[in-house]
Design an enzyme around this catalytic site. Structure first.
Site, PDB file in Angstrom:
ATOM      1  N   TYR B 100     -21.151  68.094  31.781  1.00 56.70           N
ATOM      2  CA  TYR B 100     -21.251  66.789  31.104  1.00 56.70           C
ATOM      3  C   TYR B 100     -21.771  67.057  29.711  1.00 56.70           C
ATOM      4  O   TYR B 100     -22.696  67.853  29.522  1.00 56.70           O
ATOM      5  CB  TYR B 100     -22.219  65.862  31.851  1.00 56.70           C
ATOM      6  CG  TYR B 100     -22.602  64.641  31.030  1.00 56.70           C
ATOM      7  CD1 TYR B 100     -21.878  63.457  31.150  1.00 56.70           C
ATOM      8  CD2 TYR B 100     -23.646  64.702  30.116  1.00 56.70           C
ATOM      9  CE1 TYR B 100     -22.194  62.358  30.372  1.00 56.70           C
ATOM     10  CE2 TYR B 100     -23.975  63.599  29.327  1.00 56.70           C
ATOM     11  CZ  TYR B 100     -23.239  62.430  29.455  1.00 56.70           C
ATOM     12  OH  TYR B 100     -23.553  61.360  28.679  1.00 56.70           O
ATOM     13  N   GLU B 196     -19.001  60.473  24.744  1.00 59.62           N
ATOM     14  CA  GLU B 196     -19.270  61.496  25.754  1.00 59.62           C
ATOM     15  C   GLU B 196     -18.010  62.056  26.379  1.00 59.62           C
ATOM     16  O   GLU B 196     -16.973  61.393  26.436  1.00 59.62           O
ATOM     17  CB  GLU B 196     -20.210  60.956  26.839  1.00 59.62           C
ATOM     18  CG  GLU B 196     -19.616  59.840  27.682  1.00 59.62           C
ATOM     19  CD  GLU B 196     -20.531  59.419  28.839  1.00 59.62           C
ATOM     20  OE1 GLU B 196     -21.766  59.454  28.691  1.00 59.62           O
ATOM     21  OE2 GLU B 196     -19.991  59.045  29.894  1.00 59.62           O
TER      22      GLU B 196
END
Lengths: 294, 394
Positions: B100, B196
């Site tokens: 991530y 993101e």
């Protein structure tokens, strides 16, 4: 006594010739604020509303000894105006501009942190020391001098609280609208610290709202031992998660920032919670005693 | 301004971050053609909400015929209230591991925070809650941006928590430096409040590929990104011209109003976000259910008030409207004129309760009284009144 501003405060208005800038400068002058200068790049040398206009904040400070900058410029120029005030070492900058991009504010806040300047705002109504000085646009007729400090995130609720207190005979020392943006200058804890040191302030009303954790931070400060009673009010109790309620900061994300978490934290810390503005006024009355004479 | 997955990915690709090969399809036929070109693909619903995989909005298909069938099915779906208007058909990756990597606003620190985790994928939010130590964080200086050594530090912290990556931590950390710097620069240049990549896939051959992305641009900065906004607006439009958002909120935005649609039947209008939030609270405390949040802002003129009333009443569920005004810059008489104008011109017959105080309150109240609208002084009483009026006849 008061915090941040009083009758000796010398205000320079950044954006004094704009429509809003002119109007609110006149309102401030009518309240008794000592406006000593204006700043509009390219308009240096002019006179507006009876005060000299300068090209830069630094020129204005050198010429007039201004110690408070009132920033009322359009959003694209707000962060720059804040940084200019900080570069000129103005002790207090108050920015009322709504809609400042958050990345701009992150940079401006970093500059403020590295400077000697305190910032109030942006996206706030400014502040007012009852009967002495106002910087911003809290309505002129609602406040009266007394011993209650007010700090609030919302503009209109700042007025509500001031009016409620005044009508019940509880005057104020200083009322500070810190604003509803996610990245801003003074927070609840900063203003509570200032009220702690102000002898004239006997109780503090704190008006919070959903989003972020500044109210929880204030609760920690109160829990660590705060010498004055704090009456708190939190708006947005019924706001649904994930919906931004007007203020850029007023949004419940996940489990954080709910009204209940703030109310719980403040209650546990020893603050009392008013469910309505009327409650807040009554609770203040119980703590500061009989109203002062009208 | 939230970008759809494929729009975010196009921004990543433009910035130099590798994304899987993909094609946008608005019809089942276009999806079929995309699969013919790309081979085995994932057909992914393009909606601005999470959880589409769990809702059945993603299908992995082997043949163009399957792509056509699945795209047809997904394009007929409605995910959490958002009709699916397009699908992104994308080649699969040979996934070795999922990371991530994201940049988002940290309001407590008054900065952007860079986050990196070895536990990427769908459950990152759960990871954040139950195992926060699995997510490494960095708050870059907003003027300098993240430096290489800071990102390496971040990478080593994140990757050391994953034993499976022990043999390649050093290589990965070096590869992450330019990627993270690119992502951060992209976030700043687009005024993103969230930017993101999740998952950031480490492929079997060791490449880093952005398999999914989320990008949200700060509304206050939209004026700096008009081209992007226009591009996105065109893309978000379906045949009927509506985007996936709540139709009332879309209309309100078109009218330039700060409006949030809620489930109840008591319309709420006020000046100032905090005041309106408090207005909703008062209605609820009085036993009512707010139908909306509408802030007319500071200094609103009569036409804005008329526009606001028209907007609130466009929701057929609304049985009456509570208008709560504390004039600072806003003037009571202006608001009163707007209310009267709206009532007369729009032929409003539903109950209106107005609480008015502050700047020019007397003038405002007088105008209202003359027009047969009784103005209240206390917000609490006014809230009770509107709830009573809207409950009549139930």
């Amino acid at each position: 006594m008061s915090i941040l501003i009083d009758r000796s405060t010398r205000v320079v208005v950044q954006g004094i010739t704009g429509r809003e800038g002119s109007f609110h400068t006149e309102q401030m002058q009518a309240y008794g604020t000592n406006v000593v200068a204006g700043v509009v790049p390219g308009r240096g040398g002019a006179t507006h509303l009876g005060v000299p206009v300068f090209d830069t904040v630094s020129d204005a400070v050198v010429a007039t000894g201004a110690d408070c900058a009132f920033i009322i410029v359009p959003p694209p120029f707000a962060a720059d105006a804040i940084m200019e005030a900080a570069a000129a070492s103005v002790p207090l900058a108050v920015c009322v501009t709504e809609g400042v991009p958050v990345h701009d504010m992150i940079r401006a806040r970093a500059v403020i942190d590295a400077s000697s300047t305190r910032l109030v705002g942006p996206n706030c109504p400014g502040l007012l020391t009852a009967g002495e000085c106002k910087v911003g646009f809290i309505p002129n007729h609602v406040a009266r001098p007394g011993k209650v400090g007010v700090v609030a995130r919302s503009g209109t609720l700042t007025y509500e609280v001031i009016q409620g207190l005044s009508q019940a005979g509880h005057g104020q020392t200083t009322a500070v609208g810190i604003g509803g943006d996610p990245v801003l200058g003074l927070t609840f804890t900063d203003v509570l610290d200032l009220f702690r040191e102000d002898d004239a302030t006997r109780a503090v009303v704190m008006v919070g709202e959903i989003g972020g954790s500044d109210e929880e931070a204030a609760a920690e400060l109160i829990a660590a031992g705060y010498p004055k009673p704090v009456v708190a009010f939190i708006s947005g109790r019924t706001a649904p998660p994930g919906k931004r309620m007007g203020h850029a900061g007023a949004i419940i994300s996940g489990n954080t920032g709910t009204a209940q978490s703030k109310i719980d934290a403040l209650t546990a810390a020893g603050a009392v919670i008013g469910d309505t503005i009327e409650d807040v006024v009554r609770l203040v009355g119980e703590r500061v005693g009989a109203p002062s004479g009208r | 301004m939230k970008l759809l997955e494929y729009q975010a990915k196009q921004q990543f690709a433009k910035a130099g971050i590798t994304i899987p090969a993909g094609r946008l399809a608005r019809t089942a036929e276009e999806a079929e053609a995309a699969a013919r070109e790309l081979g085995r693909v994932a057909v992914k619903a393009q909606v601005p909400v999470g959880g589409r995989g769990k809702a059945g909005g993603i299908a992995v298909v082997d043949t163009p015929e399957q792509a056509r069938a699945e795209a047809g099915r997904i394009l007929a779906m409605d995910i959490k209230g958002y009709p699916v208007r397009s699908v992104w058909c994308e080649t699969g990756l040979d996934v070795a591991h999922e990371l991530y990597c994201g940049v988002t606003l940290d309001r407590d620190r008054r900065r952007m925070v860079l986050m990196l985790s070895g536990a990427g994928g769908m459950d990152i939010e759960q990871v954040a809650e139950t195992r926060p130590e699995m997510i490494a964080k960095l708050w870059p200086d907003p003027f300098r941006g993240p430096q290489a050594y800071e990102i390496r530090q971040l990478a080593f912290t994140a990757l050391r928590a994953v034993p499976a990556l022990a043999d390649r931590t050093g290589r990965l950390a070096s590869a992450l430096v330019p990627l993270v710097q690119t992502l951060y620069r992209l976030a700043v240049s687009l005024d993103a409040v969230t930017c993101e990549i999740n998952p950031l896939v480490i492929t079997a051959s060791g490449d880093l590929v952005a398999a999914d992305g989320k990008l949200e641009v700060d509304e206050n900065a939209e004026y700096r990104h008009r081209d992007l906004a226009a591009e996105l607006a065109v893309d978000a439009l379906g045949d009927d011209g509506a985007s996936g958002d709540d139709p009332f909120e879309v209309e309100a935005k078109r009218r330039g109003l700060t409006y949030v649609h809620l489930d109840g039947d008591v319309g709420c209008i006020g000046n100032g976000a905090g005041l309106v939030m408090n207005t909703l609270d008062l209605v609820k405390a009085a036993g009512g259910e707010p139908a909306n949040f509408l802030d007319i802002g500071g200094g609103a003129r009569a036409d804005v008030v008329r526009n606001a009333l028209d907007m609130v009443l466009s929701d057929p569920k609304v049985r009456g409207v509570f208008i709560n005004i504390f004039g600072g810059i806003t003037r009571g008489d202006e608001v009163a004129r707007g209310i009267i104008q709206a009532r007369d011109e729009l032929g409003i017959t539903k109950p209106l309760v107005v609480r008015m105080t502050g700047t020019r309150e007397e003038e405002g109240r007088e105008l209202l009284r003359e027009a047969g609208i009784v103005p209240g002084v206390s917000a609490v009483d006014a809230a009770r009144q509107i709830v009573e009026l809207t409950r009549q006849g139930e």
